[in-house]
Write a protein that holds these residues in place. Structure first.
Motif, PDB file in Angstrom:
ATOM      1  N   ALA A  77     -19.177   0.972   4.232  1.00 16.67           N
ATOM      2  CA  ALA A  77     -19.595  -0.131   3.803  1.00 16.67           C
ATOM      3  C   ALA A  77     -20.542  -0.346   2.654  1.00 16.67           C
ATOM      4  CB  ALA A  77     -19.794  -1.215   4.791  1.00 16.67           C
ATOM      5  N   VAL A 115     -20.792   0.388   8.263  1.00 17.88           N
ATOM      6  CA  VAL A 115     -19.427   0.578   8.891  1.00 17.88           C
ATOM      7  C   VAL A 115     -19.184   2.230   9.162  1.00 17.88           C
ATOM      8  CG1 VAL A 115     -16.876   0.493   8.809  1.00 17.88           C
ATOM      9  CG2 VAL A 115     -18.348  -1.226   8.133  1.00 17.88           C
ATOM     10  N   ASP A 161     -20.943   5.868   5.922  1.00 18.42           N
ATOM     11  CA  ASP A 161     -21.105   4.582   6.095  1.00 18.42           C
ATOM     12  C   ASP A 161     -20.052   3.967   4.966  1.00 18.42           C
ATOM     13  OD1 ASP A 161     -21.698   1.866   5.995  1.00 18.42           O
ATOM     14  OD2 ASP A 161     -23.861   1.970   5.651  1.00 18.42           O
ATOM     15  N   ILE A 174     -12.065   3.199  11.667  1.00 21.57           N
ATOM     16  CA  ILE A 174     -13.247   2.638  11.934  1.00 21.57           C
ATOM     17  C   ILE A 174     -13.695   2.888  13.339  1.00 21.57           C
ATOM     18  CG2 ILE A 174     -14.684   0.506  11.909  1.00 21.57           C
ATOM     19  CD1 ILE A 174     -14.014   1.274   9.072  1.00 21.57           C
ATOM     20  N   VAL A 197     -24.371  -4.547   6.486  1.00 20.87           N
ATOM     21  CA  VAL A 197     -23.506  -4.346   7.196  1.00 20.87           C
ATOM     22  C   VAL A 197     -23.330  -2.553   7.171  1.00 20.87           C
ATOM     23  CG1 VAL A 197     -21.014  -4.280   7.838  1.00 20.87           C
ATOM     24  CG2 VAL A 197     -22.271  -6.748   7.508  1.00 20.87           C
ATOM     25  N   LEU A 241     -12.092  -5.410   6.452  1.00 16.20           N
ATOM     26  CA  LEU A 241     -12.671  -6.153   7.789  1.00 16.20           C
ATOM     27  C   LEU A 241     -13.121  -7.630   7.201  1.00 16.20           C
ATOM     28  CD1 LEU A 241     -15.152  -3.543   9.185  1.00 16.20           C
ATOM     29  CD2 LEU A 241     -12.896  -4.297   9.943  1.00 16.20           C
ATOM     30  N   VAL A 259     -19.380  -0.721  13.762  1.00 19.17           N
ATOM     31  CA  VAL A 259     -19.950  -1.608  12.711  1.00 19.17           C
ATOM     32  C   VAL A 259     -21.322  -2.156  13.408  1.00 19.17           C
ATOM     33  CG1 VAL A 259     -19.870  -4.002  11.733  1.00 19.17           C
ATOM     34  CG2 VAL A 259     -17.607  -2.735  11.924  1.00 19.17           C
TER      35      VAL A 259
END
Length: 151
Positions: free
Chosen positions: A5, A149, A3, A57, A147, A130, A60
């Motif tokens: 993010a 990612v 992850d 990526i 969030v 992003l 999301v």
């Protein structure tokens, strides 16, 4: 999968169009759905997440409340000035629970000059940022709780 993010991984929210001292934008990337960022009631709203390195990526995931239409754009420069659309989606309205949406990331190319209609292209290869553009909501205020990612 990683992850990318998470603030603990080195991700940062480098821009948010609104801020509330009790619900700051950094809550988006703390990995918890109990904390959140809340908008101030006008649209569009946006926030930008910067990654510590270039990331490949794939998906999301976003946990939110009252978002109606969301566009995600990728940036590949260090200064976060130029972005390309990678997702444009409309969320279903939920009355008493969080919206939980997984969004496959693709390079989107506008069809002719009829903005905002897009055709899917290739997977995103690398991105340093992003940008999340909340274009409309089901109410005056929206919140983003988490969030994730997947890279």
């Amino acid at each position: 999968m990683l992850d990318a993010a998470l603030s603990s991984y080195g991700a940062q929210v480098v821009l948010a169009t609104s801020s509330d001292e009790n619900h700051p934008p950094e809550n988006i990337i703390d990995g918890k759905t109990e904390t959140f960022w809340i908008s101030t009631g006008m649209f569009p709203q946006e926030f930008i997440i910067r990654f510590p390195d270039n990331m490949k990526i794939f998906t999301v995931s976003i946990h939110s409340y009252n978002i109606k239409r969301l566009r995600i754009e990728k940036g590949t420069s260090d200064d976060a000035e130029k972005f390309e659309a990678v997702a444009d989606t409309e969320f279903e309205h939920t009355e008493s629970s969080l919206q939980a949406n997984d969004i496959s990331i693709r390079h989107l190319k506008p069809r002719s000059h009829c903005f905002p209609f897009f055709s899917l292209q290739v997977n995103v290869l690398n991105t340093t940022h992003l940008r999340f553009l909340i274009l409309s909501g089901y109410d005056h205020f929206v919140s983003v709780h988490k969030v994730s990612v997947q890279s």
